[in-house]
Enzyme design. Structure first.
Site, PDB file in Angstrom:
ATOM      1  N   ASP A   3      -4.678   3.912  -1.602  1.00  0.00           N
ATOM      2  CA  ASP A   3      -6.013   4.181  -0.827  1.00  0.00           C
ATOM      3  C   ASP A   3      -6.330   5.422  -0.974  1.00  0.00           C
ATOM      4  O   ASP A   3      -5.593   6.606  -0.222  1.00  0.00           O
ATOM      5  CB  ASP A   3      -4.614   4.440   1.254  1.00  0.00           C
ATOM      6  CG  ASP A   3      -5.198   2.382   1.018  1.00  0.00           C
ATOM      7  OD1 ASP A   3      -6.122   1.787   0.996  1.00  0.00           O
ATOM      8  OD2 ASP A   3      -3.705   2.004   1.580  1.00  0.00           O
ATOM      9  N   SER A  36       1.120  -1.112   0.306  1.00  0.00           N
ATOM     10  CA  SER A  36      -0.280   0.117  -0.399  1.00  0.00           C
ATOM     11  C   SER A  36       0.531   1.350   0.114  1.00  0.00           C
ATOM     12  O   SER A  36       1.891   1.490   0.613  1.00  0.00           O
ATOM     13  CB  SER A  36      -0.349   0.363   1.409  1.00  0.00           C
ATOM     14  OG  SER A  36      -1.239   1.482   1.482  1.00  0.00           O
ATOM     15  N   ASP A  77      -7.294  -6.141   4.820  1.00  0.00           N
ATOM     16  CA  ASP A  77      -6.289  -4.771   4.605  1.00  0.00           C
ATOM     17  C   ASP A  77      -6.243  -4.505   6.157  1.00  0.00           C
ATOM     18  O   ASP A  77      -7.621  -3.996   6.557  1.00  0.00           O
ATOM     19  CB  ASP A  77      -7.378  -3.924   4.011  1.00  0.00           C
ATOM     20  CG  ASP A  77      -6.488  -3.081   3.524  1.00  0.00           C
ATOM     21  OD1 ASP A  77      -4.989  -1.949   4.081  1.00  0.00           O
ATOM     22  OD2 ASP A  77      -6.889  -2.230   2.358  1.00  0.00           O
ATOM     23  N   MET A  80     -11.860  -5.293   5.658  1.00  0.00           N
ATOM     24  CA  MET A  80     -10.504  -4.924   6.482  1.00  0.00           C
ATOM     25  C   MET A  80     -10.596  -5.078   8.031  1.00  0.00           C
ATOM     26  O   MET A  80     -11.607  -5.817   8.914  1.00  0.00           O
ATOM     27  CB  MET A  80     -11.440  -3.490   6.151  1.00  0.00           C
ATOM     28  CG  MET A  80     -11.455  -2.602   5.653  1.00  0.00           C
ATOM     29  SD  MET A  80     -11.292  -0.730   5.401  1.00  0.00           S
ATOM     30  CE  MET A  80      -8.936  -0.911   6.145  1.00  0.00           C
ATOM     31  N   MET A  82     -11.845   4.302  -0.484  1.00  0.00           N
ATOM     32  CA  MET A  82     -12.398   4.984   1.511  1.00  0.00           C
ATOM     33  C   MET A  82     -13.541   6.460   1.305  1.00  0.00           C
ATOM     34  O   MET A  82     -12.933   7.367   1.411  1.00  0.00           O
ATOM     35  CB  MET A  82     -11.280   4.973   2.497  1.00  0.00           C
ATOM     36  CG  MET A  82     -11.023   3.994   2.142  1.00  0.00           C
ATOM     37  SD  MET A  82      -9.266   3.490   3.640  1.00  0.00           S
ATOM     38  CE  MET A  82      -8.520   3.572   1.901  1.00  0.00           C
ATOM     39  N   MET A  85      -8.798   8.801  -0.071  1.00  0.00           N
ATOM     40  CA  MET A  85      -9.241   9.314   1.116  1.00  0.00           C
ATOM     41  C   MET A  85     -10.188  10.039   0.660  1.00  0.00           C
ATOM     42  O   MET A  85      -9.330  11.383   0.672  1.00  0.00           O
ATOM     43  CB  MET A  85      -8.733   8.692   2.844  1.00  0.00           C
ATOM     44  CG  MET A  85      -8.248   7.984   2.515  1.00  0.00           C
ATOM     45  SD  MET A  85      -7.211   7.287   3.827  1.00  0.00           S
ATOM     46  CE  MET A  85      -6.450   5.758   4.285  1.00  0.00           C
ATOM     47  N   HIS A  96      -8.175   1.416  -3.637  1.00  0.00           N
ATOM     48  CA  HIS A  96      -9.143   1.203  -2.469  1.00  0.00           C
ATOM     49  C   HIS A  96     -10.131   2.728  -2.139  1.00  0.00           C
ATOM     50  O   HIS A  96      -9.510   3.600  -1.532  1.00  0.00           O
ATOM     51  CB  HIS A  96      -8.520   0.698  -1.416  1.00  0.00           C
ATOM     52  CG  HIS A  96      -9.217   0.683  -0.176  1.00  0.00           C
ATOM     53  ND1 HIS A  96      -8.649   0.305   1.207  1.00  0.00           N
ATOM     54  CD2 HIS A  96     -10.745   0.559   0.104  1.00  0.00           C
ATOM     55  CE1 HIS A  96     -10.036  -0.041   1.864  1.00  0.00           C
ATOM     56  NE2 HIS A  96     -11.264   0.358   0.979  1.00  0.00           N
ATOM     57  N   HIS A 123      -1.357  -0.720  -3.857  1.00  0.00           N
ATOM     58  CA  HIS A 123      -3.114  -1.157  -3.694  1.00  0.00           C
ATOM     59  C   HIS A 123      -2.547   0.225  -3.370  1.00  0.00           C
ATOM     60  O   HIS A 123      -2.323   0.961  -2.623  1.00  0.00           O
ATOM     61  CB  HIS A 123      -2.921  -1.934  -2.074  1.00  0.00           C
ATOM     62  CG  HIS A 123      -4.200  -1.473  -1.217  1.00  0.00           C
ATOM     63  ND1 HIS A 123      -5.070  -2.102  -1.819  1.00  0.00           N
ATOM     64  CD2 HIS A 123      -4.456  -0.352  -0.058  1.00  0.00           C
ATOM     65  CE1 HIS A 123      -6.169  -1.616  -0.729  1.00  0.00           C
ATOM     66  NE2 HIS A 123      -5.466  -0.956  -0.167  1.00  0.00           N
TER      67      HIS A 123
HETATM   68  C1  DX5 Z   1      -6.218   1.954   6.076  1.00  0.00           C
HETATM   69  C2  DX5 Z   1      -5.883   1.260   4.732  1.00  0.00           C
HETATM   70  C3  DX5 Z   1      -4.750  -0.044   4.677  1.00  0.00           C
HETATM   71  C4  DX5 Z   1      -2.927   0.886   5.040  1.00  0.00           C
HETATM   72  C5  DX5 Z   1      -2.847  -0.446   5.244  1.00  0.00           C
HETATM   73  O1  DX5 Z   1      -7.100   3.005   6.281  1.00  0.00           O
HETATM   74  O2  DX5 Z   1      -6.601   1.097   4.056  1.00  0.00           O
HETATM   75  O3  DX5 Z   1      -4.728  -0.356   2.962  1.00  0.00           O
HETATM   76  O4  DX5 Z   1      -3.305   1.889   4.235  1.00  0.00           O
HETATM   77  O5  DX5 Z   1      -1.456   0.254   6.292  1.00  0.00           O
HETATM   78  P1  DX5 Z   1      -1.182  -1.140   7.076  1.00  0.00           P
HETATM   79  O6  DX5 Z   1      -0.472  -2.786   6.388  1.00  0.00           O
HETATM   80  O7  DX5 Z   1       0.161  -0.268   7.567  1.00  0.00           O
HETATM   81  O8  DX5 Z   1      -2.312  -1.397   8.120  1.00  0.00           O
HETATM   82 ZN    ZN Z   2      -7.054  -0.021   1.422  1.00  0.00          ZN
END
Ligand code: DX5
Ligand code: ZN
Length: 231
Positions: free
Chosen positions: A40, A13, A180, A142, A73, A42, A71, A38
């Site tokens: 993320d 990620s 994740d 998650m 979010m 947000m 991903h 990956h």
């Molecule tokens: C959290 C994200 C994850 C995160 C994972 O909201 O969706 O993908 O970046 O990071 P680690 O592996 O450090 O928990």
């Molecule tokens: Zn994620």
């Protein structure tokens, strides 16, 4: 299909990478044997944090051939399927807790020719995905509360992971089962044993140590978990 024959993939990620040196992180992950990346996304609304949008995904796309797992979010995933598809996302993962109708998200994603994943927060039962489960290309469980990397794996989600594994096996599809949050060399064993096939790893890859060595450790961990699962 026996667990041992499933393809287990590691997806670093980029949220845990140095944003000012993202190209280096992408190269290191690819050279270290990552199977996907990956990303993320947000929006500061669905989760308290804000990360990045389609322009950054496009910049990463220009640097690698690895599949990009995006991903989302975000509260309004429907509105952003096309932009993230155009920017080079291969799989767009939406949250069932978002404002969108899951059936509409899956339908639209497939209509524009992109793979779609459905994600559930730690406290959300798998049943929330019932209406679309068999049409998903990926189910993402998650194991931390979404918003930040570097949190601890919540072991309470393991039964849900097993349940998802049983449902996917029953449906006879090749749907990826993604875990994740807080995935480390020790929790990756547990997740692989429970049937995960797609391992998102942020801090375990990028925060300290060498990326290739971190990926080797994680690879050994998921292989060990898969072997335990068939014993
Ligand atoms: C959290 C994200 C994850 C995160 C994972 O909201 O969706 O993908 O970046 O990071 P680690 O592996 O450090 O928990
Ligand atoms: Zn994620």
């Amino acid at each position: 299909m026996p667990t041992g024959r499933r393809r287990l993939r590691l997806a670093p990620s980029l949220l845990s990478a140095d944003f000012a040196a993202l190209g280096d992180a992408v190269r290191a992950a690819e050279a270290g044997g990552a199977d996907a990346l990956h990303l993320d996304v947000m929006d500061g609304h669905f989760v308290p944090n804000i990360s990045f949008g389609p322009a950054l995904v496009a910049a990463v796309r220009a640097r690698t051939r690895l599949p990009l797992d995006v991903h989302l979010m975000i509260s309004d995933p429907l509105r952003y399927l096309e932009p993230f598809h155009r920017s080079g996302g291969d799989t767009l993962v939406f949250h069932v807790e978002s404002d969108a109708d899951p059936e509409e998200v899956v339908r639209r994603a497939h209509a524009i020719g992109v793979e779609v994943g459905g994600a559930v927060k730690p406290e959300t039962p798998l049943a929330a995905l019932d209406r679309v489960f068999d049409r998903l290309d990926q189910v993402l469980v998650m194991s931390v509360h979404p918003g930040f990397s570097g949190q601890e794996f919540l072991p309470d989600v393991v039964p849900k992971l097993r349940e998802a594994r049983r449902r996917i096996d029953r449906s006879g599809t090749t749907t990826d089962l993604s875990i994740d949050g807080g995935v480390t060399a020790s929790t990756a064993v547990v997740a692989a044993e429970a049937g995960a096939t797609f391992f998102v790893c942020g801090n375990a890859v990028f925060a300290g140590g060498e990326v290739a060595a971190n990926l080797r450790r994680l690879r050994a961990a998921v292989d060990e978990g898969a072997v335990r699962a068939i014993r």
